[in-house]
Design an enzyme around this catalytic site. Structure first.
Site, PDB file in Angstrom:
ATOM      1  N   GLU A  69       2.031   2.020  -3.436  1.00 42.91           N
ATOM      2  CA  GLU A  69       1.008   2.665  -4.262  1.00 42.91           C
ATOM      3  C   GLU A  69       1.119   4.188  -4.139  1.00 42.91           C
ATOM      4  O   GLU A  69       1.020   4.919  -5.140  1.00 42.91           O
ATOM      5  CB  GLU A  69      -0.383   2.205  -3.827  1.00 42.91           C
ATOM      6  CG  GLU A  69      -1.532   2.936  -4.470  1.00 42.91           C
ATOM      7  CD  GLU A  69      -2.761   2.938  -3.594  1.00 42.91           C
ATOM      8  OE1 GLU A  69      -3.411   3.998  -3.478  1.00 42.91           O
ATOM      9  OE2 GLU A  69      -3.074   1.876  -3.016  1.00 42.91           O
ATOM     10  N   GLU A  80      -2.677   8.236   7.536  1.00 41.74           N
ATOM     11  CA  GLU A  80      -3.873   7.608   6.971  1.00 41.74           C
ATOM     12  C   GLU A  80      -4.369   6.496   7.881  1.00 41.74           C
ATOM     13  O   GLU A  80      -5.573   6.345   8.092  1.00 41.74           O
ATOM     14  CB  GLU A  80      -3.561   7.056   5.580  1.00 41.74           C
ATOM     15  CG  GLU A  80      -4.743   6.423   4.890  1.00 41.74           C
ATOM     16  CD  GLU A  80      -4.393   5.863   3.515  1.00 41.74           C
ATOM     17  OE1 GLU A  80      -5.211   5.079   2.982  1.00 41.74           O
ATOM     18  OE2 GLU A  80      -3.316   6.179   2.991  1.00 41.74           O
ATOM     19  N   HIS A 109       0.829  -1.211   0.000  1.00 34.84           N
ATOM     20  CA  HIS A 109       0.000   0.000   0.000  1.00 34.84           C
ATOM     21  C   HIS A 109       0.863   1.261   0.000  1.00 34.84           C
ATOM     22  O   HIS A 109       0.570   2.227  -0.721  1.00 34.84           O
ATOM     23  CB  HIS A 109      -0.919  -0.007   1.217  1.00 34.84           C
ATOM     24  CG  HIS A 109      -1.656   1.268   1.417  1.00 34.84           C
ATOM     25  ND1 HIS A 109      -1.359   2.136   2.430  1.00 34.84           N
ATOM     26  CD2 HIS A 109      -2.665   1.846   0.716  1.00 34.84           C
ATOM     27  CE1 HIS A 109      -2.153   3.192   2.356  1.00 34.84           C
ATOM     28  NE2 HIS A 109      -2.949   3.037   1.334  1.00 34.84           N
TER      29      HIS A 109
END
Length: 456
Positions: free
Chosen positions: A74, A154, A71
């Site tokens: 990304e 996040e 992730h």
């Protein structure tokens, strides 16, 4: 707005697919010499295209102690290359009137742009550039370390600040204990914080190579146009030879004990009761997975389902009730029964009412009419999803990334319509059998007397 088709209307929909959709739904696939697979899905209704690159790597492939790197990567992919300044990728897409984004799953990572058809070559050039020229360094303000901090924040916002997600993370870590799915895609905070630029470079070199990628283009194009552009931009990229394709998939063992997890938090306004059982996956058990989807649609698939009608409408013990399964992962995901109590209703009373209805279904089974209605609704939904260009690209990309085929996508409605009443109830009886263990999850506000928000 979601369109729900039932009974005769759903049956009519299955035989009345618009002519433009029939014409558009004729995918072509081929491979470039470097091993990159290409899928073209023509859709000439508007001069736009959806361009997607899928990499066959996700959280399932991470090394022990390196959770979250798929992730994080990304995020890094949108930063800087040898030819593009930080953030310039998104600026170019925006200047050309397009949209771009990406997502990471346990099983794959996908990047996409939606633009006017004349900008397709530009998008291919951008994706090809970051496939080989990504900048990863140890600069504290550089692309890797700065994005690592973004991902940490996040996690704080999306997981650590969300009681429902915290509880789900706890449940799934037990349901998938010992399996590569055990750790959530975003990763553990302490492991993400410890990821280094060297980890990023190793991950990049191992997985971001054309032979480990699938290009999907849906829109106002022909296979010939896409082939020419793909050869120009992607075809010249040499495979690294390190994208070995050895995934860490493995079957998920059944739970060996029943557990209850209670999570209390001051932010909880509406309690939620859930049971997580071992389910199945369409990749591993295609027909049984479809049968389970049909059965769970009847049991708790909406406001006309058995559960909703019983505990919400008739008994008025809940404000919501549903059942569903995660069948689209490569390995077995959970099958869930969940409900939210009406004011003044205890969790014990809610559980008793829900499980009484489930037991009734297990004992009596389904009617043929219920099964026909459920399978037609699911098949019609799949057919009408073909009206969405981005959904077309997602369906083919995700299926191929999981090791499936074009035919798996094309045949889905017919396979769904062939599920029998006996198959549907057998799948539900297997998953919710009395001897099957499960994890019960309760999301609650703090205990009123003490004001505590501690998890129990």
């Amino acid at each position: 707005m979601k369109q729900i088709l039932t009974g005769g209307l759903a049956a009519l929909a299955l035989s009345a697919l618009p002519a433009f959709a029939e014409e558009a739904w004729k995918p072509t696939t081929f491979n470039l010499d470097n091993g990159m697979q290409v899928v073209v899905v023509p859709d000439h209704r508007a001069p736009v295209v959806t361009h997607m690159v899928w990499y066959k790597v996700g959280a399932v492939d991470e090394q022990p102690g390196k959770s979250g790197i798929a992730h994080l990567f990304e995020h890094v992919m949108f930063q800087q290359t040898d030819t593009l300044a930080p953030g310039e990728f998104d600026k170019i897409v925006s200047r050309n009137g397009g949209q771009s984004n990406a997502f990471t799953s346990w099983d794959y990572t996908a990047y996409f742009e939606r633009v006017a058809k004349e900008q397709l070559g530009t998008m291919m050039g951008l994706e090809a550039d970051r496939m080989v020229n990504l900048v990863i360094n140890d600069d504290p303000e550089g692309p890797f370390i700065s994005e690592r901090d973004v991902v940490k924040e996040e996690r704080r916002q999306r997981i650590d600040n969300n009681p429902g997600v915290i509880l789900q993370e706890q449940v799934l870590s037990k349901l998938w204990a010992g399996h590569p799915y055990e750790i959530t895609v975003i990763g553990k905070m302490e492991e993400v914080a410890a990821l280094t630029p060297e980890d990023g470079l190793n991950f990049y070199h191992e997985y971001y190579s054309p032979e480990n990628a699938i290009l999907v283009v849906a829109g106002d194009v022909t296979p010939e146009e896409v082939r020419a552009l793909a050869e120009e931009h992607y075809g010249k990229i040499q495979p690294t030879g390190t994208a070995h394709g050895e995934r860490k998939w493995q079957s998920v063992p059944l739970l060996t004990q029943t557990e209850t997890i209670v999570y209390r938090d001051p932010k909880v306004r509406q309690p939620v009761w859930s049971r997580y059982y071992n389910g199945t996956s369409e990749t591993r058990e295609p027909r049984e997975s479809l049968a389970l989807d049909v059965g769970l649609e009847i049991l708790g698939g909406g406001m006309t389902s058995r559960l909703y009608q019983s505990v919400v409408e008739q008994q008025q013990l809940a404000i919501d009730a549903s059942s569903y399964a995660w069948t689209t992962l490569h390995d077995e995901g959970p099958a869930l029964i969940t409900a939210s109590p009406a004011p003044g209703v205890s969790m014990d009373d809610l559980e008793a009412a829900v499980m009484a209805e489930v037991s009734k279904v297990l004992e009596e089974g389904f009617t043929d009419e219920e099964v026909v209605r459920a399978r037609n609704k699911l098949a019609a939904s799949a057919i009408y999803s073909r009206d969405s260009q981005s959904t077309q690209a997602n369906n083919f990309g995700s299926t191929l990334a999981l090791g499936g085929t074009i035919e798996d996508v094309l045949s889905y409605p017919d396979r769904m319509k062939s599920i029998t009443t006996e198959e549907a109830i057998a799948a539900v009886r297997k998953v919710f059998a009395p001897d099957r263990h499960y994890i019960e999850a309760q999301l609650l506000p703090p205990v009123a007397e003490t004001g505590t928000d501690a998890a129990e």
